[in-house]
Design a protein around this motif. Structure first.
Motif, mmCIF file in Angstrom:
data_model
loop_
_atom_site.group_PDB
_atom_site.id
_atom_site.type_symbol
_atom_site.label_atom_id
_atom_site.label_comp_id
_atom_site.label_asym_id
_atom_site.label_seq_id
_atom_site.Cartn_x
_atom_site.Cartn_y
_atom_site.Cartn_z
ATOM 1 N N THR A 206 0.825 -1.209 0.000
ATOM 2 C CA THR A 206 0.000 0.000 0.000
ATOM 3 C C THR A 206 0.861 1.263 0.000
ATOM 4 N N GLN A 207 1.962 1.255 0.743
ATOM 5 C CA GLN A 207 2.842 2.427 0.755
ATOM 6 C C GLN A 207 3.483 2.636 -0.611
ATOM 7 N N ASN A 208 3.861 1.542 -1.269
ATOM 8 C CA ASN A 208 4.449 1.646 -2.600
ATOM 9 C C ASN A 208 3.426 2.159 -3.602
ATOM 10 N N LEU A 209 2.165 1.750 -3.445
ATOM 11 C CA LEU A 209 1.108 2.200 -4.354
ATOM 12 C C LEU A 209 0.783 3.673 -4.147
ATOM 13 N N VAL A 210 0.866 4.157 -2.904
ATOM 14 C CA VAL A 210 0.658 5.585 -2.656
ATOM 15 C C VAL A 210 1.718 6.393 -3.401
ATOM 16 N N LEU A 211 2.961 5.924 -3.350
ATOM 17 C CA LEU A 211 4.038 6.605 -4.069
ATOM 18 C C LEU A 211 3.786 6.572 -5.570
ATOM 19 N N LYS A 212 3.340 5.426 -6.083
ATOM 20 C CA LYS A 212 3.042 5.331 -7.519
ATOM 21 C C LYS A 212 1.935 6.303 -7.906
ATOM 22 N N ALA A 213 0.864 6.339 -7.110
ATOM 23 C CA ALA A 213 -0.255 7.227 -7.426
ATOM 24 C C ALA A 213 0.192 8.683 -7.438
ATOM 25 N N THR A 214 1.040 9.061 -6.489
ATOM 26 C CA THR A 214 1.525 10.445 -6.443
ATOM 27 C C THR A 214 2.365 10.758 -7.676
ATOM 28 N N ARG A 215 3.221 9.822 -8.043
ATOM 29 C CA ARG A 215 4.052 10.043 -9.238
ATOM 30 C C ARG A 215 3.196 10.099 -10.493
ATOM 31 N N ASP A 216 2.161 9.266 -10.569
ATOM 32 C CA ASP A 216 1.242 9.331 -11.715
ATOM 33 C C ASP A 216 0.593 10.706 -11.804
ATOM 34 N N GLU A 217 0.173 11.239 -10.650
ATOM 35 C CA GLU A 217 -0.461 12.552 -10.636
ATOM 36 C C GLU A 217 0.534 13.644 -11.022
ATOM 37 N N ILE A 218 1.781 13.496 -10.595
ATOM 38 C CA ILE A 218 2.798 14.473 -10.989
ATOM 39 C C ILE A 218 2.928 14.513 -12.510
ATOM 40 N N VAL A 219 3.025 13.342 -13.117
ATOM 41 C CA VAL A 219 3.145 13.292 -14.581
ATOM 42 C C VAL A 219 1.912 13.884 -15.245
ATOM 43 N N GLY A 220 0.732 13.594 -14.674
ATOM 44 C CA GLY A 220 -0.506 14.119 -15.236
ATOM 45 C C GLY A 220 -0.578 15.633 -15.168
ATOM 46 N N TYR A 221 -0.240 16.202 -14.000
ATOM 47 C CA TYR A 221 -0.293 17.662 -13.875
ATOM 48 C C TYR A 221 0.812 18.335 -14.684
ATOM 49 N N GLN A 222 1.957 17.674 -14.807
ATOM 50 C CA GLN A 222 2.996 18.232 -15.674
ATOM 51 C C GLN A 222 2.482 18.354 -17.109
ATOM 52 N N ALA A 223 1.746 17.353 -17.553
ATOM 53 C CA ALA A 223 1.188 17.402 -18.911
ATOM 54 C C ALA A 223 0.191 18.544 -19.045
ATOM 55 N N ARG A 224 -0.622 18.766 -18.016
ATOM 56 C CA ARG A 224 -1.594 19.857 -18.082
ATOM 57 C C ARG A 224 -0.889 21.213 -18.149
ATOM 58 N N VAL A 225 0.174 21.360 -17.366
ATOM 59 C CA VAL A 225 0.897 22.626 -17.360
ATOM 60 C C VAL A 225 1.589 22.864 -18.702
ATOM 61 N N ARG A 226 2.139 21.801 -19.285
ATOM 62 C CA ARG A 226 2.744 21.957 -20.618
ATOM 63 C C ARG A 226 1.693 22.386 -21.634
ATOM 64 N N SER A 227 0.503 21.811 -21.502
ATOM 65 C CA SER A 227 -0.563 22.141 -22.440
ATOM 66 C C SER A 227 -1.070 23.561 -22.251
ATOM 67 N N ASP A 228 -1.123 24.013 -20.984
ATOM 68 C CA ASP A 228 -1.626 25.357 -20.685
ATOM 69 C C ASP A 228 -0.788 25.960 -19.568
ATOM 70 N N PRO A 229 0.310 26.639 -19.915
ATOM 71 C CA PRO A 229 1.194 27.206 -18.887
ATOM 72 C C PRO A 229 0.507 28.215 -17.967
ATOM 73 N N SER A 230 -0.655 28.744 -18.358
ATOM 74 C CA SER A 230 -1.357 29.725 -17.528
ATOM 75 C C SER A 230 -2.327 29.068 -16.554
ATOM 76 N N ASP A 231 -2.344 27.751 -16.488
ATOM 77 C CA ASP A 231 -3.269 27.018 -15.621
ATOM 78 C C ASP A 231 -2.736 27.030 -14.183
ATOM 79 N N HIS A 232 -3.125 28.031 -13.412
ATOM 80 C CA HIS A 232 -2.609 28.174 -12.047
ATOM 81 C C HIS A 232 -3.137 27.089 -11.110
#
Length: 502
Positions: A206-232
């Motif tokens: 479960t601890q390893n999966l929490v880390l995976k989920a956080t990293r997945d979200e990091i990659v997801g939000y990085q993609a959103r910011v690349r798509s729209d740099p003004s997305d605060h």
């Protein structure tokens, strides 16, 4: 929704799934059941009459599954693409038995496939659907659990058709489709229900999966910011995830951009406070939390966190006002109740502390520290029987909670009631505390000495108490306890037991 390893949700086509009683879903007293519906406005009113069926097990659950989730938050399917592939992989840190799989995607998916590559290089197909239909989704349970050794790599591979030739394409003409919750967006998710082969491995997974989920979200939000740099909003959310993995400087960089884009956005100021606090800049963190509250006077989390920082800097009176304000805004704010209870306990207002610990636990039953603190407060009130039960619950939630190990061992070794004393368990807890807290910690040694004495092993009690007194005397913060240990040492030398005051 995934609760205690169960996939609780409905999608078109899903049918009820029967589970054995051993896999039943425990519902704690006071649990709120919340039904979330994904709906879109239409031209005409439509009656919505959802129903939920609860079927009760005859016997309690004996095992607790874990939900392993593969997904992609970076989906971006070009218009006209006929075979766009989305993947995700996960290497199992422990051995598991796979019970079921539940794939999920929207209208553009055409093929859904998941495989497991075992450490010996052999590959097992977990599921394959060659003609995915959004309107017929379900959870697929294996007739016999599939054993996957530690080191197995699980991979999902979903193929999407975003062309005009796809009759299920909701866009005419086709248009670029990204990840999102709407049916006209896309998703790629594979939920797997597993049991760890060894019960002790569940926390590791479960601890390893929490880390995976956080990293997945990091990659997801990085993609959103690349798509729209003004997305605060996405920048702020990305910063919060950076903080979760300890990337403080990256978080600060995103927050500064977010605040420059939207100076009136309170969430950015709130997360800036957390980032500055992680850096050790308490004064700047206070300023950021105060700014968040200026922008949103009812920001309960900001009041609570500001209280924590103020208390750490010695301003307990102002901290209490912020804890109380947070509770006024959100009466079920577990963190504020817990923090206020700690202040009340330190001030000697034990009954008030108990009330706030109970409020914290009503909102967050799995708060191990609150349960241990409640047990401490109950012990001080003489309600030692209930304290024993709360210590057990706390250690069930966190077997390595040092304060609970020490204090529970002390209670079992020194309780006035013979019905509560348990020397064998007290010794076992004290030895576990030595591993978790430290073999030379004065409180641990003091507790171990009391347990030895309670067991009639006075030579060991005397030797251990002397070590405890020496360690306590060498540490300024333990000087008051050193004198108490010396008093107990004299009792052990006279072959007398120590009992906590009744």
């Amino acid at each position: 929704m995934r609760q205690a390893g169960h996939v609780l949700g409905w999608a078109p086509g899903k049918v009820p799934t029967a589970h054995p009683d051993s896999l039943s879903w425990p519902l704690a007293p006071g649990t709120d059941l919340v039904l979330q519906l994904h709906l879109l406005p239409g031209d005409e009113p439509v009656p919505v009459r959802p129903q939920v069926g609860l079927y009760y097990a005859k016997t309690p659950a004996t095992v607790e599954p874990v939900a392993v989730v593969l997904n992609s938050l970076t989906i971006d399917i070009p218009a006209g693409a006929t075979a766009h592939v989305v993947r995700d992989r996960y290497r199992l840190p422990v051995a598991v038995d796979l019970l079921s799989v539940y794939p999920h995607a929207h209208y553009l998916a055409r093929q859904v496939e998941a495989t497991a590559t075992l450490p010996d290089g052999s590959e097992r197909t977990l599921i394959r659907i060659d003609d995915w239909d959004y309107n017929w989704q379900d959870e697929y349970r294996y007739l016999q659990p599939l054993h996957l050794p530690a080191g197995t790599e699980v991979e999902m591979r979903y193929t999407y058709d975003n062309s005009a030739a796809n009759p299920r394409n909701p866009h005419h003409p086709p248009q670029s489709v990204r990840f999102g919750p709407k049916a006209t967006d896309e998703m790629a998710q594979l939920m797997m229900q597993v049991l760890t082969a060894r019960s002790g491995d569940r926390d590791v997974l479960t601890q390893n999966l929490v880390l995976k989920a956080t990293r997945d979200e990091i990659v997801g939000y990085q993609a959103r910011v690349r798509s729209d740099p003004s997305d605060h909003v996405s920048r702020t959310a990305l910063a919060a995830r950076y903080l979760q993995v300890g990337s403080v400087e990256a978080a600060l960089a995103e927050l500064r951009e977010a605040i420059q884009l939207a100076p009136q956005f309170p969430d950015a100021q709130y997360n800036l406070g957390a980032a500055l606090l992680a850096r050790g800049a308490k004064t700047d963190a206070i300023a950021a939390y105060r700014r968040a509250i200026e922008l949103n006077a009812d920001y309960a989390e900001a009041h609570n966190n500001l209280g924590v920082v103020l208390e750490s800097m010695g301003d307990r009176a102002t901290a209490v006002t912020h804890y109380e304000r947070a509770i006024h805004i959100q009466p079920h704010q577990a963190g504020a109740h817990y923090n206020l209870a700690n202040v009340r306990l330190a001030d000697g207002a034990v009954a008030d502390a108990v009330a706030h610990y109970r409020q914290a636990l009503a909102s967050e039953p799995a708060h191990a520290e609150a349960r241990a603190k409640l047990a401490d407060a109950l012990t001080r009130l003489g309600q030692r029987g209930e304290a024993v039960a709360e210590y057990r619950r706390a250690l069930d939630l966190n077997p390595r909670l040092g304060s609970a190990l020490v204090d529970f061992a002390w209670l079992l070794a020194t309780a006035p009631e013979s019905t509560l004393r348990n020397t064998v368990e007290a010794l076992a807890l004290a030895r576990r505390a030595m591993q978790v807290v430290g073999a030379d910690h004065p409180a641990v040694l003091d507790t171990l000495a009391a347990a030895y004495a309670s067991d009639g092993r006075f030579p060991l009690a005397i030797e251990t108490a002397r070590r405890a007194a020496a360690r306590a005397g060498a540490l300024p913060e333990f000087e008051p306890r050193a004198a108490q240990i010396e008093q107990r040492l004299r009792l052990y030398m006279a072959h007398q037991l120590y009992r906590m005051p009744d």
